[in-house]
Design a protein around this motif. Structure first.
Motif, PDB file in Angstrom:
ATOM      1  N   ALA A   1       0.204  -9.657  -0.962  1.00  0.00           N
ATOM      2  CA  ALA A   1       0.974  -8.466  -0.609  1.00  0.00           C
ATOM      3  C   ALA A   1       0.015  -7.313  -0.338  1.00  0.00           C
ATOM      4  O   ALA A   1      -0.960  -7.115  -1.060  1.00  0.00           O
ATOM      5  CB  ALA A   1       1.936  -8.085  -1.722  1.00  0.00           C
ATOM      6  N   LEU A   2       0.308  -6.600   0.711  1.00  0.00           N
ATOM      7  CA  LEU A   2      -0.356  -5.343   1.027  1.00  0.00           C
ATOM      8  C   LEU A   2       0.627  -4.269   0.595  1.00  0.00           C
ATOM      9  O   LEU A   2       1.791  -4.289   1.014  1.00  0.00           O
ATOM     10  CB  LEU A   2      -0.634  -5.270   2.529  1.00  0.00           C
ATOM     11  CG  LEU A   2      -1.270  -4.001   3.054  1.00  0.00           C
ATOM     12  CD1 LEU A   2      -2.663  -3.809   2.465  1.00  0.00           C
ATOM     13  CD2 LEU A   2      -1.342  -4.059   4.578  1.00  0.00           C
ATOM     14  N   GLU A   3       0.188  -3.360  -0.269  1.00  0.00           N
ATOM     15  CA  GLU A   3       1.130  -2.472  -0.944  1.00  0.00           C
ATOM     16  C   GLU A   3       0.669  -1.028  -0.922  1.00  0.00           C
ATOM     17  O   GLU A   3      -0.493  -0.728  -1.215  1.00  0.00           O
ATOM     18  CB  GLU A   3       1.266  -2.928  -2.390  1.00  0.00           C
ATOM     19  CG  GLU A   3       2.081  -2.051  -3.276  1.00  0.00           C
ATOM     20  CD  GLU A   3       2.036  -2.545  -4.716  1.00  0.00           C
ATOM     21  OE1 GLU A   3       1.621  -1.746  -5.586  1.00  0.00           O
ATOM     22  OE2 GLU A   3       2.386  -3.708  -4.967  1.00  0.00           O
ATOM     23  N   ALA A   4       1.616  -0.127  -0.608  1.00  0.00           N
ATOM     24  CA  ALA A   4       1.390   1.317  -0.725  1.00  0.00           C
ATOM     25  C   ALA A   4       2.358   1.840  -1.784  1.00  0.00           C
ATOM     26  O   ALA A   4       3.573   1.685  -1.653  1.00  0.00           O
ATOM     27  CB  ALA A   4       1.620   2.015   0.603  1.00  0.00           C
ATOM     28  N   ALA A   5       1.815   2.431  -2.833  1.00  0.00           N
ATOM     29  CA  ALA A   5       2.638   3.001  -3.904  1.00  0.00           C
ATOM     30  C   ALA A   5       3.031   4.426  -3.518  1.00  0.00           C
ATOM     31  O   ALA A   5       2.178   5.231  -3.141  1.00  0.00           O
ATOM     32  CB  ALA A   5       1.860   3.012  -5.213  1.00  0.00           C
ATOM     33  N   ASN A   6       4.333   4.708  -3.600  1.00  0.00           N
ATOM     34  CA  ASN A   6       4.849   6.024  -3.212  1.00  0.00           C
ATOM     35  C   ASN A   6       4.170   6.495  -1.929  1.00  0.00           C
ATOM     36  O   ASN A   6       3.420   7.467  -1.926  1.00  0.00           O
ATOM     37  CB  ASN A   6       4.658   7.030  -4.344  1.00  0.00           C
ATOM     38  CG  ASN A   6       5.478   6.663  -5.558  1.00  0.00           C
ATOM     39  OD1 ASN A   6       6.660   6.359  -5.452  1.00  0.00           O
ATOM     40  ND2 ASN A   6       4.850   6.654  -6.723  1.00  0.00           N
ATOM     41  N   PRO A   7       4.441   5.807  -0.820  1.00  0.00           N
ATOM     42  CA  PRO A   7       3.714   6.077   0.417  1.00  0.00           C
ATOM     43  C   PRO A   7       3.965   7.454   1.033  1.00  0.00           C
ATOM     44  O   PRO A   7       3.183   7.898   1.876  1.00  0.00           O
ATOM     45  CB  PRO A   7       4.183   4.967   1.358  1.00  0.00           C
ATOM     46  CG  PRO A   7       5.508   4.555   0.826  1.00  0.00           C
ATOM     47  CD  PRO A   7       5.424   4.740  -0.659  1.00  0.00           C
ATOM     48  N   ASN A   8       5.030   8.128   0.607  1.00  0.00           N
ATOM     49  CA  ASN A   8       5.341   9.457   1.126  1.00  0.00           C
ATOM     50  C   ASN A   8       5.492   9.476   2.639  1.00  0.00           C
ATOM     51  O   ASN A   8       5.098  10.436   3.301  1.00  0.00           O
ATOM     52  CB  ASN A   8       4.306  10.489   0.646  1.00  0.00           C
ATOM     53  CG  ASN A   8       4.398  10.710  -0.843  1.00  0.00           C
ATOM     54  OD1 ASN A   8       5.450  11.090  -1.344  1.00  0.00           O
ATOM     55  ND2 ASN A   8       3.327  10.419  -1.562  1.00  0.00           N
ATOM     56  N   ILE A   9       6.076   8.407   3.180  1.00  0.00           N
ATOM     57  CA  ILE A   9       6.471   8.346   4.587  1.00  0.00           C
ATOM     58  C   ILE A   9       7.880   7.765   4.622  1.00  0.00           C
ATOM     59  O   ILE A   9       8.274   7.025   3.717  1.00  0.00           O
ATOM     60  CB  ILE A   9       5.514   7.487   5.445  1.00  0.00           C
ATOM     61  CG1 ILE A   9       5.409   6.052   4.908  1.00  0.00           C
ATOM     62  CG2 ILE A   9       4.143   8.131   5.546  1.00  0.00           C
ATOM     63  CD1 ILE A   9       4.606   5.100   5.787  1.00  0.00           C
ATOM     64  N   ALA A  10       8.643   8.108   5.649  1.00  0.00           N
ATOM     65  CA  ALA A  10      10.007   7.589   5.755  1.00  0.00           C
ATOM     66  C   ALA A  10       9.987   6.099   6.076  1.00  0.00           C
ATOM     67  O   ALA A  10      10.777   5.329   5.535  1.00  0.00           O
ATOM     68  CB  ALA A  10      10.786   8.353   6.818  1.00  0.00           C
ATOM     69  N   ASP A  11       9.079   5.692   6.950  1.00  0.00           N
ATOM     70  CA  ASP A  11       8.948   4.294   7.337  1.00  0.00           C
ATOM     71  C   ASP A  11       7.724   4.183   8.235  1.00  0.00           C
ATOM     72  O   ASP A  11       7.132   5.181   8.634  1.00  0.00           O
ATOM     73  CB  ASP A  11      10.195   3.812   8.080  1.00  0.00           C
ATOM     74  CG  ASP A  11      10.374   2.297   8.031  1.00  0.00           C
ATOM     75  OD1 ASP A  11       9.475   1.591   7.512  1.00  0.00           O
ATOM     76  OD2 ASP A  11      11.409   1.813   8.517  1.00  0.00           O
ATOM     77  N   THR A  12       7.373   2.952   8.561  1.00  0.00           N
ATOM     78  CA  THR A  12       6.314   2.702   9.536  1.00  0.00           C
ATOM     79  C   THR A  12       6.971   2.395  10.877  1.00  0.00           C
ATOM     80  O   THR A  12       8.134   2.002  10.935  1.00  0.00           O
ATOM     81  CB  THR A  12       5.439   1.512   9.108  1.00  0.00           C
ATOM     82  OG1 THR A  12       6.284   0.375   8.882  1.00  0.00           O
ATOM     83  CG2 THR A  12       4.655   1.829   7.843  1.00  0.00           C
ATOM     84  N   THR A  13       6.212   2.567  11.947  1.00  0.00           N
ATOM     85  CA  THR A  13       6.730   2.255  13.270  1.00  0.00           C
ATOM     86  C   THR A  13       6.505   0.777  13.582  1.00  0.00           C
ATOM     87  O   THR A  13       5.693   0.117  12.927  1.00  0.00           O
ATOM     88  CB  THR A  13       6.015   3.103  14.340  1.00  0.00           C
ATOM     89  OG1 THR A  13       4.635   2.706  14.388  1.00  0.00           O
ATOM     90  CG2 THR A  13       6.128   4.598  14.042  1.00  0.00           C
ATOM     91  N   ASN A  14       7.189   0.287  14.591  1.00  0.00           N
ATOM     92  CA  ASN A  14       6.967  -1.087  15.031  1.00  0.00           C
ATOM     93  C   ASN A  14       5.517  -1.295  15.448  1.00  0.00           C
ATOM     94  O   ASN A  14       4.935  -2.348  15.179  1.00  0.00           O
ATOM     95  CB  ASN A  14       7.898  -1.446  16.191  1.00  0.00           C
ATOM     96  CG  ASN A  14       9.340  -1.605  15.746  1.00  0.00           C
ATOM     97  OD1 ASN A  14       9.618  -1.835  14.577  1.00  0.00           O
ATOM     98  ND2 ASN A  14      10.253  -1.473  16.687  1.00  0.00           N
ATOM     99  N   ASP A  15       4.925  -0.283  16.087  1.00  0.00           N
ATOM    100  CA  ASP A  15       3.525  -0.371  16.507  1.00  0.00           C
ATOM    101  C   ASP A  15       2.593  -0.478  15.296  1.00  0.00           C
ATOM    102  O   ASP A  15       1.662  -1.282  15.284  1.00  0.00           O
ATOM    103  CB  ASP A  15       3.156   0.843  17.366  1.00  0.00           C
ATOM    104  CG  ASP A  15       1.755   0.745  17.938  1.00  0.00           C
ATOM    105  OD1 ASP A  15       1.433  -0.300  18.555  1.00  0.00           O
ATOM    106  OD2 ASP A  15       0.973   1.706  17.753  1.00  0.00           O
ATOM    107  N   GLN A  16       2.850   0.313  14.265  1.00  0.00           N
ATOM    108  CA  GLN A  16       2.032   0.245  13.048  1.00  0.00           C
ATOM    109  C   GLN A  16       2.197  -1.103  12.360  1.00  0.00           C
ATOM    110  O   GLN A  16       1.209  -1.686  11.892  1.00  0.00           O
ATOM    111  CB  GLN A  16       2.414   1.383  12.092  1.00  0.00           C
ATOM    112  CG  GLN A  16       2.000   2.752  12.595  1.00  0.00           C
ATOM    113  CD  GLN A  16       2.630   3.885  11.812  1.00  0.00           C
ATOM    114  OE1 GLN A  16       3.745   3.770  11.291  1.00  0.00           O
ATOM    115  NE2 GLN A  16       1.914   4.999  11.738  1.00  0.00           N
ATOM    116  N   ASP A  17       3.424  -1.602  12.314  1.00  0.00           N
ATOM    117  CA  ASP A  17       3.671  -2.928  11.719  1.00  0.00           C
ATOM    118  C   ASP A  17       2.883  -3.995  12.479  1.00  0.00           C
ATOM    119  O   ASP A  17       2.288  -4.885  11.868  1.00  0.00           O
ATOM    120  CB  ASP A  17       5.161  -3.267  11.740  1.00  0.00           C
ATOM    121  CG  ASP A  17       5.998  -2.344  10.872  1.00  0.00           C
ATOM    122  OD1 ASP A  17       5.428  -1.584  10.056  1.00  0.00           O
ATOM    123  OD2 ASP A  17       7.242  -2.386  11.015  1.00  0.00           O
TER     124      ASP A  17
END
Length: 149
Positions: A115-131
């Motif tokens: 798993a690649l994990e960000a704790a409390n990432p403070n973003i609404a979501d990632t974009t399809n491009d970022q994914d």
């Protein structure tokens, strides 16, 4: 107060990246979520079920769409006896052979050994491009799980 975790898990439950690729993905996720409390890669010896915890909203059969809640827990118990080595089941609702990993989790969930994990990432979501960038960095298709604890 609750904590939120953004996780990326391969769609192949047994897959793990190289340490080098994992480190590159951590660096990329830190750029995507620069205000996260922490970003890390975790490698597991056994397949793990990554689920949304407080965001749990149910599960449906991927073959017929029926509500799977009434039989899902016993299927999970049976699969956990082998440490999730075998995720294949025959659904009681329609008799179709499916993987627990491919059921329709209303709030996404996934099985994996990485798993690649960000704790409390403070973003609404990632974009399809970022994914897609993260998937290319790791060399696998990814599933995104938002966990709330």
């Amino acid at each position: 107060m609750s904590d939120n975790f953004l996780l990326f898990i391969s769609d192949d439950p047994h897959w793990q990246p190289s340490r080098n690729d994992a480190d590159r993905a951590v660096t990329l996720l830190k750029l995507i979520a620069p205000k996260a409390d922490g970003v890390e890669a975790s490698f597991e010896d056994d397949v793990t079920f990554y689920h949304p915890v407080q965001n749990w909203s149910g599960v449906e059969c991927s073959a017929c769409g029926a509500d799977a809640e009434q039989w899902w827990e016993s299927a999970m118990d049976a699969a956990s006896a082998s440490r999730f080595e075998n995720l294949n089941i025959k659904t009681p609702c329609c008799g179709t052979d499916v993987s627990l990993n491919d059921l329709r989790y209303i709030w996404p969930a996934a099985f994996g050994r990485f798993a690649l994990e960000a704790a409390n990432p403070n973003i609404a979501d990632t974009t399809n491009d970022q994914d897609q960038q993260l998937a290319e960095c790791l060399g696998t298709r990814l599933r995104k799980v938002w966990m709330r604890i």
